[in-house]
Design an enzyme around this catalytic site. Structure first.
Site, PDB file in Angstrom:
ATOM      1  N   ASP A 187       0.619  -1.063  -0.208  1.00 51.58           N
ATOM      2  CA  ASP A 187       0.212   0.304  -0.121  1.00 51.58           C
ATOM      3  C   ASP A 187       0.606   1.559  -0.657  1.00 51.58           C
ATOM      4  OD1 ASP A 187      -2.041  -1.379  -0.134  1.00 51.58           O
ATOM      5  OD2 ASP A 187      -2.749  -1.285   1.788  1.00 51.58           O
ATOM      6  N   ASP A 230     -15.299  -3.525  -1.489  1.00 54.28           N
ATOM      7  CA  ASP A 230     -14.677  -2.905  -0.315  1.00 54.28           C
ATOM      8  C   ASP A 230     -16.581  -2.872   0.821  1.00 54.28           C
ATOM      9  OD1 ASP A 230     -12.556  -3.112  -0.837  1.00 54.28           O
ATOM     10  OD2 ASP A 230     -12.654  -1.045  -1.450  1.00 54.28           O
TER      11      ASP A 230
END
Length: 239
Positions: free
Chosen positions: A9, A131
């Site tokens: 990330d 998500d």
């Protein structure tokens, strides 16, 4: 065998992890994500999941230089997500070496554009990002809740040919409290043909083995690796 996909990330070009998607709970693990990617390749991994957290927040790709460096300096198959909101963004991701892209928010806010990309690039190149928080899809870096329920949302796109889904249970992400096994079992029971990629909460080899035993096709992990909580050589022997 479950497909093992390490994650990087990115914020400000650095390798970080958030907790539950909270940018105020950021921990920097390495300032050189390319070196991390090379390390994963040396360990024997073939896939890498790269998330542009700056892009997710800014609503356009930001860390494209890091993507290009990873894809030119390794042979990893990179799937890239975060901030892909326009034709320019998706073209930029592929032009800079992404083999696949993960698209989440656009599938909620501009379904016709997502379907256009699905037709243009093919189901093997696109991963539908799902998500989830309290059974509902969240968008724009998990900062906004949508009115989309998870299973109907998935069905809509599976019916149009989607094969790959990355599902992150937001309440689990970055917590090292174990993955949302019941959620993933529910998805696989409804859509057994799906290449489901589980994401969020992995804390140990045992968590990944539990996903394997539940016949989940793939798993993304990050924080557990960076915190030294998983044994990579042992993981790579999972059959």
């Amino acid at each position: 065998m479950i497909e093992l996909i390490p994650a990087i990330d990115l914020i400000d070009g650095k390798c970080v992890r958030l907790t539950k998607g909270d940018y105020n709970q950021k921990k920097i693990y390495n300032e050189n994500p390319v070196e991390i990617a090379k390390g994963f390749e040396e360990m024997g991994f073939q896939r890498l999941h790269v998330v542009d957290l700056d892009g997710a927040r800014s609503k356009h790709i930001v860390n494209v230089d890091v993507l290009r460096a990873i894809t030119t300096e390794t042979h990893l198959t990179v799937d890239f997500g975060g901030g892909i909101k326009s034709e320019d963004d998706i073209e930029k991701a592929f032009a800079n070496g992404a083999s696949m892209v993960t698209i989440g928010s656009i599938a909620v806010t501009q379904p016709e554009l997502f379907l256009k990309w699905l037709d243009q690039y093919g189901a093997d190149k696109l991963i539908l990002g799902a998500d989830v928080k309290n059974g509902m899809i969240s968008i724009n870096g998990w900062k906004e809740d949508s009115a989309e329920q998870l299973l109907p949302f998935l069905k809509k796109y599976i019916d149009h040919g989607v094969k790959n889904v990355l599902c992150t249970e937001i309440s689990k992400d970055g917590t090292l409290q174990g993955p949302a096994l019941s959620l993933y079992r529910e998805i696989m029971a409804a859509y057994p043909q799906l290449h489901l990629i589980a994401s969020g909460g992995v804390s140990s080899n045992e968590d990944i083995i539990a996903l394997e035993q539940a016949s989940i096709p793939a798993v993304v992990f990050g924080k557990a690796f960076y915190e030294g909580r998983i044994n990579i050589p042992e993981l790579l022997t999972i059959k």
